[in-house]
Design an enzyme around this catalytic site. Structure first.
Site, PDB file in Angstrom:
ATOM      1  N   LYS A   1       0.835  -1.413   0.229  1.00 35.44           N
ATOM      2  CA  LYS A   1      -0.112   0.027  -0.039  1.00 35.44           C
ATOM      3  C   LYS A   1       0.889   1.282  -0.139  1.00 35.44           C
ATOM      4  CE  LYS A   1      -3.021   2.848   2.785  1.00 35.44           C
ATOM      5  NZ  LYS A   1      -3.425   2.897   4.122  1.00 35.44           N
TER       6      LYS A   1
ATOM      7  N   ALA B   1      -9.395   5.393   5.397  1.00 35.46           N
ATOM      8  CA  ALA B   1      -9.120   6.711   6.202  1.00 35.46           C
ATOM      9  C   ALA B   1     -10.612   7.353   6.642  1.00 35.46           C
ATOM     10  CB  ALA B   1      -8.296   7.647   5.670  1.00 35.46           C
ATOM     11  N   GLY B   2     -10.715   7.707   7.828  1.00 42.38           N
ATOM     12  CA  GLY B   2     -11.882   8.575   7.968  1.00 42.38           C
ATOM     13  C   GLY B   2     -13.136   7.916   8.618  1.00 42.38           C
TER      14      GLY B   2
ATOM     15  N   GLY C   1      -7.689   9.266  10.732  1.00 38.22           N
ATOM     16  CA  GLY C   1      -7.610   9.213  12.256  1.00 38.22           C
ATOM     17  C   GLY C   1      -8.606  10.392  12.694  1.00 38.22           C
TER      18      GLY C   1
ATOM     19  N   ASN D   1      -8.308   1.712  10.975  1.00 32.85           N
ATOM     20  CA  ASN D   1      -7.601   1.249  11.999  1.00 32.85           C
ATOM     21  C   ASN D   1      -8.196   2.137  13.382  1.00 32.85           C
ATOM     22  OD1 ASN D   1      -4.605   0.400  13.108  1.00 32.85           O
ATOM     23  ND2 ASN D   1      -4.617   2.469  13.823  1.00 32.85           N
ATOM     24  N   THR D   2      -8.029   3.392  13.433  1.00 30.71           N
ATOM     25  CA  THR D   2      -8.225   4.155  14.646  1.00 30.71           C
ATOM     26  C   THR D   2      -9.649   3.892  15.124  1.00 30.71           C
ATOM     27  OG1 THR D   2      -6.848   6.027  13.885  1.00 30.71           O
ATOM     28  CG2 THR D   2      -8.257   6.325  15.463  1.00 30.71           C
TER      29      THR D   2
END
EC number: 2.8.1.10
Length: 268
Positions: free
Chosen positions: A111, A198-199, A172, A220-221
């Site tokens: 990635k 993301a987001g 994040g 992830n977050t």
């Protein structure tokens, strides 16, 4: 035919997606950062039903035996590792990082992310495109973190990206998908898998991404910083499945006025 929709004869149990010749059943990819420890990370990945985990090559310990090793918990025999270039702000750093990843673990499915500035972590698209071309020429199979710009998404695919990964919101941030229109356009135009990257902040965000036709969701977050990461991982698993099912089912058309569920004719 939309490449993101399987034939009607395919059942939900058989639904899968393919990237760079590799086929996966789970449409949820999880990260390996921000967890309190590797054991929690591993438990969350299993609860999510994930088959792919992203690994920040510059931040995660893969080789130092004097420190806890990710591979002892999130085992490469159980998950496909997707090395990424998190923390890279130049194309040179990103390319160097992935070369090291290939030398260390033999990984060629990777990635790419080249960031523009520490405050927003938005992708630097010029550097991203330039780096992609170099990596492709060296035999890497590159999934690319990018802006939600349909024009750049097309350029990345034309340059050899095996998957397009537009952000839903800043990394994040947990803001959810901010530009559904652009994301939908990217999905409709793409001939390779499209993943929200993301987001995502909660389960409904993941479901929306799948309802828009994306092939998978990376997060992830949202899991790592939840009060109960394991439970959130389970929630995300179900949300991705629900969103995919809703997309395949085809939602009803929106109407300005009411349409009664029961016929009004023949009333007593």
């Amino acid at each position: 035919m939309n490449a993101h929709v399987p034939p009607e004869s395919v059942s939900a149990a058989e639904d899968s997606w393919t990237v760079a010749g590799r086929t996966f059943r789970s449409r949820l990819i999880v990260g390996t950062g921000k967890y309190k420890d590797y054991a929690t990370n591993a438990a969350a990945a299993k609860a999510a039903g994930a088959e792919i985990v992203t690994v920040a090559v510059r931040r995660v310990n893969l080789t130092d035996p004097t420190q806890p090793l990710l591979i002892d918990y999130v085992k490469p025999t159980e998950f496909t590792y997707l090395p990424n270039t998190a923390g890279c702000f130049t194309g040179e750093d990103a390319v160097r990082t992935l070369r090291l990843a290939r030398e260390a673990g033999g990984w060629d499915l990777v990635k790419l992310e080249v960031l523009s500035d520490p405050k927003t972590l938005y992708p630097d698209m010029e550097e991203t495109l330039r780096s992609l071309k170099l990596l492709v020429s060296e035999g890497f199979q590159v999934m690319v973190y990018c802006s939600d710009d349909p024009v750049y998404a097309r350029k990345l695919e034309e340059a050899g990206a095996v998957a397009i990964m537009p952000l839903g919101a800043p990394i994040g941030s947990g803001l959810g998908i901010q530009n559904r229109v652009n994301l939908r356009i990217i999905v409709e135009n793409a001939g390779v898998p499209v993943l929200v990257d993301a987001g995502v902040g909660t389960a409904s965000d993941a479901a929306i991404g799948m309802e828009l036709g994306c092939d998978a969701i990376l997060m992830n977050t949202a899991i790592a910083e939840a009060k109960d990461p394991i439970r959130m991982a389970r929630a995300m698993k179900h949300a991705v499945i629900a969103g995919r099912e809703a997309y395949l089912a085809g939602r009803m058309q929106k109407r300005l006025y009411a349409d009664p569920s029961s016929p009004l004719g023949g009333l007593i």
